[in-house]
Design an enzyme around this catalytic site. Structure first.
Site, short mmCIF file in Angstrom:
data_model
loop_
_atom_site.label_atom_id
_atom_site.label_comp_id
_atom_site.label_asym_id
_atom_site.label_seq_id
_atom_site.Cartn_x
_atom_site.Cartn_y
_atom_site.Cartn_z
N GLY A 36 0.84 -1.21 0.00
CA GLY A 36 0.00 0.00 0.00
C GLY A 36 0.87 1.25 0.00
O GLY A 36 0.62 2.20 -0.76
N HIS A 37 1.92 1.26 0.84
CA HIS A 37 2.82 2.42 0.89
C HIS A 37 3.58 2.54 -0.44
O HIS A 37 3.78 3.65 -0.96
CB HIS A 37 3.85 2.24 2.00
CG HIS A 37 3.27 2.18 3.38
ND1 HIS A 37 3.38 1.07 4.17
CD2 HIS A 37 2.59 3.09 4.11
CE1 HIS A 37 2.80 1.29 5.34
NE2 HIS A 37 2.30 2.51 5.32
N MET A 148 -6.47 5.34 0.46
CA MET A 148 -7.90 5.47 0.77
C MET A 148 -8.37 4.50 1.84
O MET A 148 -9.51 4.58 2.28
CB MET A 148 -8.73 5.26 -0.50
CG MET A 148 -8.91 6.51 -1.33
SD MET A 148 -9.60 7.90 -0.42
CE MET A 148 -11.29 7.36 -0.21
N ARG A 187 -0.70 -3.30 10.51
CA ARG A 187 -1.22 -4.01 11.69
C ARG A 187 -1.66 -5.44 11.38
O ARG A 187 -1.96 -6.18 12.31
CB ARG A 187 -2.38 -3.22 12.32
CG ARG A 187 -1.92 -1.93 12.99
CD ARG A 187 -3.06 -1.21 13.68
NE ARG A 187 -2.63 -0.12 14.52
CZ ARG A 187 -2.68 1.17 14.19
NH1 ARG A 187 -3.15 1.53 13.00
NH2 ARG A 187 -2.27 2.09 15.03
#
Ligand code: PAF
Length: 283
Positions: A36-37, A148, A187
């Protein structure tokens, strides 16, 4: 990849780049990088001359009983991932570099925070806004990239940029998912094997809600009920919230219409996961 640890050196470098006419794209992170990053960086590389990533686990955005100490960290791994992704400058400050003194100012985000994670995590967005004001002033980006998955954060950053006239364009980037649909999150490593196998049901639950809306359901409570039942049947997670709101204003809705967000947070034993779907409904 250049690694800068001092705020002053980072700001000087940014000013120098600006003087040379280069555009700066910025992906703020708290590290423990995942796809995602890296997706934020990929987009930044396409749209800017120089791409900066920051890694800083910001204590101000964690509540007293939250996971600041336990937040996963692996800086050496992150450096490699950032470099391989093509990050040009990694800003990696120590806590004392960002918060050298007791601050004289306190940021209080009034709107878009009384719902979703803002309600369950009081003060969280004040901490997020504070660090972002600092990072925006240190890194001087033209474009900032936010995933998002944290849609409320995107809504708050949208207000922050407008309220304080930052000459910055906010670029929301679609949530990166595992093959089974689970939204990528630092997480996720906290999930037990059993919880990991249940976690994709959060997104499936959201999809059930979205399907009901697309078929014509306009009552938010009915849709929430469908999602709640699905999640309770398929996971042992404890539902923190399931909400349907307008987006990006995050107002409550009597009837579902226009641009909306269906969002949820579910607590497993060691991880609280969030996810959402955004829809445009025009009847
Ligand atoms: O989304 C995050 O990781 C954090 O909230 C951010 C934007 C890096 C601010 O600390």
């Amino acid at each position: 990849m250049e690694i800068i640890t001092s705020s002053k050196a980072m700001q000087e470098r940014a000013l120098q780049l600006k003087k040379q006419g280069y555009s700066i794209g910025f992906a703020p992170t708290m590290g423990f990088l995942h796809e995602g990053h890296l997706k934020l960086v990929t987009q930044s590389l396409q749209e800017n001359d120089v791409s900066v990533m920051s890694i800083f686990v910001n204590p101000l955005q964690f509540g007293p009983n939250e996971d600041f100490e336990a937040y996963p960290r692996d800086v050496e791994r992150d450096k490699k991932l950032a470099e391989n992704a093509g990050v040009n400058i990694l800003f990696l400050p120590e806590r004392t570099e960002i918060y050298p003194n007791e601050p004289s100012f306190e940021i209080n985000v009034k709107n878009r925070t009384g719902v979703l994670c803002g309600r369950s995590r009081p003060g969280h967005f004040n901490g997020v806004a504070t660090i972002l004001i600092k990072l925006f002033n240190i890194i001087l980006p033209d474009h900032v990239y936010f995933g998002m998955k944290d849609a409320q954060q995107v809504a708050v950053v949208d207000s922050l940029i407008k309220d304080f006239n930052f000459p910055i364009e906010l670029i929301p980037v679609e949530t990166e998912r595992e093959e089974d649909g689970l939204a990528r999150s630092s997480r996720n490593v906290y999930l037990s094997d059993e919880e990991r196998s249940q976690a994709p049901h959060l997104y499936k639950g959201l999809q059930k809600g979205s399907e009901a809306i697309k078929k014509g359901e306009v009552n938010p409570s009915s849709v929430i009920h469908i999602i709640e039942n699905y999640i309770k049947t398929n996971t042992n997670g404890k539902i923190d919230y399931i909400e349907i709101l307008s987006f990006p204003n995050l107002d409550t809705l009597e009837q579902i219409h226009g641009k909306i967000i269906i969002a949820l947070a579910v607590k497993f034993s060691k991880a609280r996961l969030i996810d959402n779907i955004i829809l445009e409904i025009h009847s």
